[in-house]
Design an enzyme around this catalytic site. Structure first.
Site, PDB file in Angstrom:
ATOM      1  N   LYS A  87       0.864  -1.190   0.000  1.00 48.14           N
ATOM      2  CA  LYS A  87       0.000   0.000   0.000  1.00 48.14           C
ATOM      3  C   LYS A  87       0.898   1.237   0.000  1.00 48.14           C
ATOM      4  O   LYS A  87       1.796   1.370   0.846  1.00 48.14           O
ATOM      5  CB  LYS A  87      -0.878  -0.042   1.247  1.00 48.14           C
ATOM      6  CG  LYS A  87      -2.178   0.700   1.146  1.00 48.14           C
ATOM      7  CD  LYS A  87      -3.020   0.349   2.366  1.00 48.14           C
ATOM      8  CE  LYS A  87      -4.338   1.067   2.374  1.00 48.14           C
ATOM      9  NZ  LYS A  87      -5.027   0.889   3.663  1.00 48.14           N
TER      10      LYS A  87
HETATM   11  O1  G3P Z   1      -9.072   1.938   4.520  1.00 48.86           O
HETATM   12  C1  G3P Z   1      -8.797   3.214   4.997  1.00 48.86           C
HETATM   13  C2  G3P Z   1      -9.478   3.396   6.279  1.00 48.86           C
HETATM   14  O2  G3P Z   1      -8.856   2.660   7.294  1.00 48.86           O
HETATM   15  C3  G3P Z   1      -9.693   4.780   6.722  1.00 48.86           C
HETATM   16  O3  G3P Z   1     -10.877   4.739   7.423  1.00 48.86           O
HETATM   17  O4  G3P Z   1     -12.543   5.523   9.004  1.00 48.86           O
HETATM   18  O5  G3P Z   1     -10.128   6.179   9.275  1.00 48.86           O
HETATM   19  O6  G3P Z   1     -11.509   7.130   7.443  1.00 48.86           O
HETATM   20  P1  G3P Z   1     -11.281   5.982   8.335  1.00 48.86           P
END
Ligand code: G3P
Length: 218
Positions: A87
């Site tokens: 990633k």
């Molecule tokens: O896959 C990316 C993710 O982990 C981000 O999620 O909820 O932190 O925006 P969030």
């Protein structure tokens, strides 16, 4: 539509794997930190532990922000296990790293995508996946699902093989909206996946079936 789970928590990964519908895992430095995983060797071992639980791709994110650092780290991560997908953030150095890694047949997930232009560059560089962040766009009053639809249309139109991996999914409705928008994958918290199961008519119907059975068989 593939389901990835967006966590580094081994119990949740096992639970999703046991459900029989899991296609992969995504992690990021914040999710690893949340599990208290620190130190290069522990982090590598944790990725291997995840790969040993799940049948499918496991995204492991580079920490370096410069091109040389990203490709060195990317090669190290990819060598850990055949299921690892490297990633890489969608920056200038990141796009160059995606290009290099894909030329070495190392699969990549280009992350922190917030526009169709970023997704286009990542696809042209040969990314296996692009990760548009649905929830974080919603957080600033921009429709995250709309971006999924735009990127899916663009990739279909130009026949890019890069898959649209809807990330920053916060709840069950996001999953259903991303299905409609044409995402190839949604990476979700476990609660959003199990939320797909819930329907009051299922609960009511089951209760009725059991009550009718018990009337005759008790
Ligand atoms: O896959 C990316 C993710 O982990 C981000 O999620 O909820 O932190 O925006 P969030």
């Amino acid at each position: 539509m593939k389901f990835f789970i967006d966590t580094a928590n081994l119990d949740q990964i096992k639970e999703a794997q046991d459900l029989g519908v899991l296609d992969g895992v995504t992690t990021n430095p914040s999710l690893m930190a949340k599990e208290g995983i620190k130190g290069a060797e522990n982090i590598k071992q944790h990725y291997i532990d995840i790969c040993n639980i799940v049948d499918g791709d496991v995204s492991a994110e580079v920490i370096a922000t410069d091109y040389e650092g990203m490709i060195m780290e990317g090669e190290e991560l990819a060598a850990l296990h055949p299921q690892i997908v490297v990633k890489v953030p969608c920056t200038k150095a990141g796009i160059k790293a995606v290009k290099y890694l894909s030329s070495k047949n190392i699969r990549t997930n280009c992350t922190l995508i917030f526009s169709s232009g970023q997704a286009l560059l990542a696809a042209k560089a040969g990314a296996t996946y692009v990760s548009p962040f649905v929830g974080r766009l919603d957080d600033i009053g921009t429709d995250g699902v709309d971006l999924i639809a735009q990127i899916a249309d663009m990739f279909n139109y130009y026949s890019f093989e890069t898959e649209v991996l809807a990330a920053s999914i916060r709840h069950t409705m996001h999953i259903l909206q991303c299905v409609e928008a044409g995402a190839d994958v949604a990476t979700c918290p476990l609660s959003a996946i199990t939320g797909l199961l819930n329907h009051p008519l299922t609960d009511k119907g089951l209760e009725q079936f059991l009550a009718d059975y018990n009337k005759l068989n008790s």
